[in-house]
Design a protein around this motif. Structure first.
Motif, PDB file in Angstrom:
ATOM      1  N   ASP A 198       1.145  -1.170   0.078  1.00  0.00           N
ATOM      2  CA  ASP A 198       0.297   0.045  -0.090  1.00  0.00           C
ATOM      3  C   ASP A 198       0.623   1.725  -0.184  1.00  0.00           C
ATOM      4  N   ALA A 199       0.331   1.556  -0.848  1.00  0.00           N
ATOM      5  CA  ALA A 199       1.014   3.667  -1.742  1.00  0.00           C
ATOM      6  C   ALA A 199       0.472   4.886  -0.718  1.00  0.00           C
ATOM      7  N   LEU A 200       1.383   5.479   0.549  1.00  0.00           N
ATOM      8  CA  LEU A 200       0.601   6.221   1.135  1.00  0.00           C
ATOM      9  C   LEU A 200       1.474   7.791   0.712  1.00  0.00           C
ATOM     10  N   VAL A 201       1.265   8.253  -0.135  1.00  0.00           N
ATOM     11  CA  VAL A 201       1.804   8.706  -0.565  1.00  0.00           C
ATOM     12  C   VAL A 201       1.230  10.867  -1.347  1.00  0.00           C
ATOM     13  N   LEU A 202       1.905  11.929  -1.315  1.00  0.00           N
ATOM     14  CA  LEU A 202       0.598  13.341  -1.809  1.00  0.00           C
ATOM     15  C   LEU A 202       1.548  13.225  -3.326  1.00  0.00           C
ATOM     16  N   PRO A 203       0.780  13.781  -4.218  1.00  0.00           N
ATOM     17  CA  PRO A 203       0.865  14.383  -5.352  1.00  0.00           C
ATOM     18  C   PRO A 203       2.621  14.098  -5.454  1.00  0.00           C
ATOM     19  N   HIS A 204       3.263  15.361  -5.221  1.00  0.00           N
ATOM     20  CA  HIS A 204       4.750  15.026  -5.629  1.00  0.00           C
ATOM     21  C   HIS A 204       5.532  14.126  -5.471  1.00  0.00           C
ATOM     22  N   GLN A 205       4.785  12.830  -5.148  1.00  0.00           N
ATOM     23  CA  GLN A 205       5.303  11.485  -5.081  1.00  0.00           C
ATOM     24  C   GLN A 205       5.017  10.331  -5.692  1.00  0.00           C
ATOM     25  N   ILE A 206       4.418  10.938  -5.860  1.00  0.00           N
ATOM     26  CA  ILE A 206       3.399   9.505  -7.607  1.00  0.00           C
ATOM     27  C   ILE A 206       4.793   9.182  -8.764  1.00  0.00           C
ATOM     28  N   GLU A 207       5.587   9.890  -8.825  1.00  0.00           N
ATOM     29  CA  GLU A 207       7.173  10.342  -9.936  1.00  0.00           C
ATOM     30  C   GLU A 207       7.290   8.435  -8.881  1.00  0.00           C
ATOM     31  N   ALA A 208       7.625   9.107  -8.102  1.00  0.00           N
ATOM     32  CA  ALA A 208       8.572   7.570  -7.428  1.00  0.00           C
ATOM     33  C   ALA A 208       8.391   6.252  -7.452  1.00  0.00           C
ATOM     34  N   ILE A 209       6.792   6.347  -7.601  1.00  0.00           N
ATOM     35  CA  ILE A 209       5.486   5.001  -7.234  1.00  0.00           C
ATOM     36  C   ILE A 209       5.318   4.120  -8.724  1.00  0.00           C
ATOM     37  N   ALA A 210       5.600   5.389  -9.408  1.00  0.00           N
ATOM     38  CA  ALA A 210       5.393   4.750 -10.727  1.00  0.00           C
ATOM     39  C   ALA A 210       6.440   4.635 -11.537  1.00  0.00           C
ATOM     40  N   GLU A 211       7.810   4.492 -10.329  1.00  0.00           N
ATOM     41  CA  GLU A 211       9.221   4.833 -11.257  1.00  0.00           C
ATOM     42  C   GLU A 211       9.234   2.344 -10.109  1.00  0.00           C
ATOM     43  N   LEU A 212       8.541   2.782  -9.110  1.00  0.00           N
ATOM     44  CA  LEU A 212       8.997   1.856  -8.304  1.00  0.00           C
ATOM     45  C   LEU A 212       7.733   0.492  -9.224  1.00  0.00           C
ATOM     46  N   ALA A 213       6.768   1.246  -9.917  1.00  0.00           N
ATOM     47  CA  ALA A 213       6.093  -0.453 -10.775  1.00  0.00           C
ATOM     48  C   ALA A 213       6.523  -0.212 -11.172  1.00  0.00           C
ATOM     49  N   VAL A 214       7.475   0.267 -12.512  1.00  0.00           N
ATOM     50  CA  VAL A 214       8.272  -0.123 -13.012  1.00  0.00           C
ATOM     51  C   VAL A 214       9.351  -1.233 -12.859  1.00  0.00           C
ATOM     52  N   ARG A 215      10.361  -0.887 -11.811  1.00  0.00           N
ATOM     53  CA  ARG A 215      11.111  -1.469 -11.333  1.00  0.00           C
ATOM     54  C   ARG A 215      10.972  -2.485 -10.674  1.00  0.00           C
ATOM     55  N   HIS A 216       9.898  -3.203  -9.685  1.00  0.00           N
ATOM     56  CA  HIS A 216       8.742  -3.766  -9.494  1.00  0.00           C
ATOM     57  C   HIS A 216       7.890  -4.299 -10.430  1.00  0.00           C
ATOM     58  N   PRO A 217       7.725  -5.316 -11.254  1.00  0.00           N
ATOM     59  CA  PRO A 217       6.670  -5.197 -12.076  1.00  0.00           C
ATOM     60  C   PRO A 217       5.346  -6.652 -11.503  1.00  0.00           C
ATOM     61  N   ARG A 218       6.370  -7.479 -10.738  1.00  0.00           N
ATOM     62  CA  ARG A 218       5.420  -8.159  -9.576  1.00  0.00           C
ATOM     63  C   ARG A 218       4.721  -8.253  -8.471  1.00  0.00           C
ATOM     64  N   LEU A 219       4.850  -6.540  -8.168  1.00  0.00           N
ATOM     65  CA  LEU A 219       4.894  -6.033  -6.806  1.00  0.00           C
ATOM     66  C   LEU A 219       3.456  -5.585  -6.848  1.00  0.00           C
ATOM     67  N   PRO A 220       2.267  -5.988  -6.221  1.00  0.00           N
ATOM     68  CA  PRO A 220       0.968  -5.153  -6.405  1.00  0.00           C
ATOM     69  C   PRO A 220       0.941  -4.035  -5.629  1.00  0.00           C
ATOM     70  N   ILE A 221       0.877  -3.025  -6.106  1.00  0.00           N
ATOM     71  CA  ILE A 221       0.915  -1.784  -5.511  1.00  0.00           C
ATOM     72  C   ILE A 221      -0.091  -0.680  -5.288  1.00  0.00           C
ATOM     73  N   VAL A 222      -1.160  -0.712  -4.461  1.00  0.00           N
ATOM     74  CA  VAL A 222      -2.573  -0.327  -3.777  1.00  0.00           C
ATOM     75  C   VAL A 222      -2.655   1.284  -3.904  1.00  0.00           C
ATOM     76  N   LEU A 223      -3.117   2.504  -4.445  1.00  0.00           N
ATOM     77  CA  LEU A 223      -2.453   3.792  -3.960  1.00  0.00           C
ATOM     78  C   LEU A 223      -3.224   4.677  -3.592  1.00  0.00           C
ATOM     79  N   ASP A 224      -3.038   4.426  -2.040  1.00  0.00           N
ATOM     80  CA  ASP A 224      -3.727   4.948  -0.770  1.00  0.00           C
ATOM     81  C   ASP A 224      -3.921   6.379  -1.426  1.00  0.00           C
ATOM     82  N   HIS A 225      -5.964   6.603  -1.192  1.00  0.00           N
ATOM     83  CA  HIS A 225      -6.361   7.929  -1.521  1.00  0.00           C
ATOM     84  C   HIS A 225      -5.812   9.186  -2.869  1.00  0.00           C
TER      85      HIS A 225
END
Length: 283
Positions: free
Chosen positions: A135-162
């Protein structure tokens, strides 16, 4: 089945909720007996309990509540992902069928790029290997980091909170948020919670701003990669449980009536280990 995919319980006397100050209106004990009448009113059959303190003790506290409460499907807890034994911690937690995922509370960390460091890779890979959710609890300026994480770990299920907490009703804020979310939504391993939006309304914002944000999320993620959560009791700072439930349900129905069962419950069961969840409810 209607599932609230994001709710909290806490007892401030436990002492590990650093963000929950005494002057906060929700600085009080919240337990299953407080939530159950609201679930019954809305017709919600089950919930997912999410951590609110960055300590293993709070995760143990939540798991104890889940074991005593059949309608709690399980817990998204906290693990120190940089600990020397982080991988073993993940594996140990995963052996508990009620432990469904990990949330490191990224929004509260001083370093907005904390999640980018490669020292986290072994723990993140273990989360994916064990079938847990991140679960990714982030603010708008951190979205890019989560996008990078999703590409780097394609098998990791990521849920964007709120939905990364957009600044609803703030002039000029929504365009950048929508653009960043669009980039993130291209990653197939990312889903998004329709939760926490009422409390993100800025002065002058309106219900229509929330509806528009939900419509944007639906257009980007589609019916199968959105899941609804109340963010109770935080939602009570801006409205009622029933009111938020109806607003979100109706906003989804306006996009596609056939999508309501998935967003309001079915997707949560698919993402958070449905076999274990169903077994717990039957028990």
């Amino acid at each position: 089945m209607i599932v609230d995919a994001h709710q909290h319980f806490w007892d401030p006397a436990r002492g590990d909720y650093g963000w929950l100050k005494p002057d906060n209106p929700i600085h009080r004990v919240y337990l299953p007996a407080d939530l159950r009448p609201l679930l019954d009113e809305a017709g919600v059959q089950a919930t997912i309990l999410v951590q609110a303190a960055p300590t293993p003790e709070e995760t143990d506290y939540m798991l104890g509540l889940a074991r005593e409460t059949p309608w709690i499907l399980g817990v998204v807890g906290w693990i120190d992902l940089l600990a020397d034994d982080a991988v073993e911690q993940v594996r140990r937690r995963a052996r508990d069928p009620l432990f469904l995922g990990v949330r490191p509370m990224l929004q509260d960390l001083k370093d907005p790029d904390w999640i980018r460091q490669h020292a986290l890779d072994p723990a993140l890979e273990a989360i994916a290997a064990e079938g847990l959710v991140f679960d990714a609890l982030v603010l708008p300026h951190q979205i890019e980091a989560i996008a990078e994480l999703a590409v780097r770990h394609p098998r990791l299920p990521i849920v964007l909170d709120h939905a990364a907490k957009p600044h609803l009703g703030e002039v000029g804020a929504m365009g950048g948020w929508a653009s960043a979310i669009a980039t993130l939504a291209r990653a197939p391993n990312v889903t998004c919670k329709v939760s926490g939006l009422l409390t993100e309304l800025r002065p002058g914002g309106s219900r229509e701003d929330v509806v528009c944000a939900i419509a944007t999320l639906f257009d980007l993620f589609g019916a199968r990669r959105l899941l609804w959560g109340s963010d109770w009791p935080v939602v009570t700072l801006a409205g009622s449980y029933q009111g938020w439930f109806e607003l979100a349900r109706d906003a989804i129905a306006a996009k596609d009536p056939d999508a309501v069962p998935a967003v309001m419950g079915g997707n949560a069961l698919c993402i958070y280990r449905p076999d274990q969840a169903a077994r717990h409810i039957r028990a």
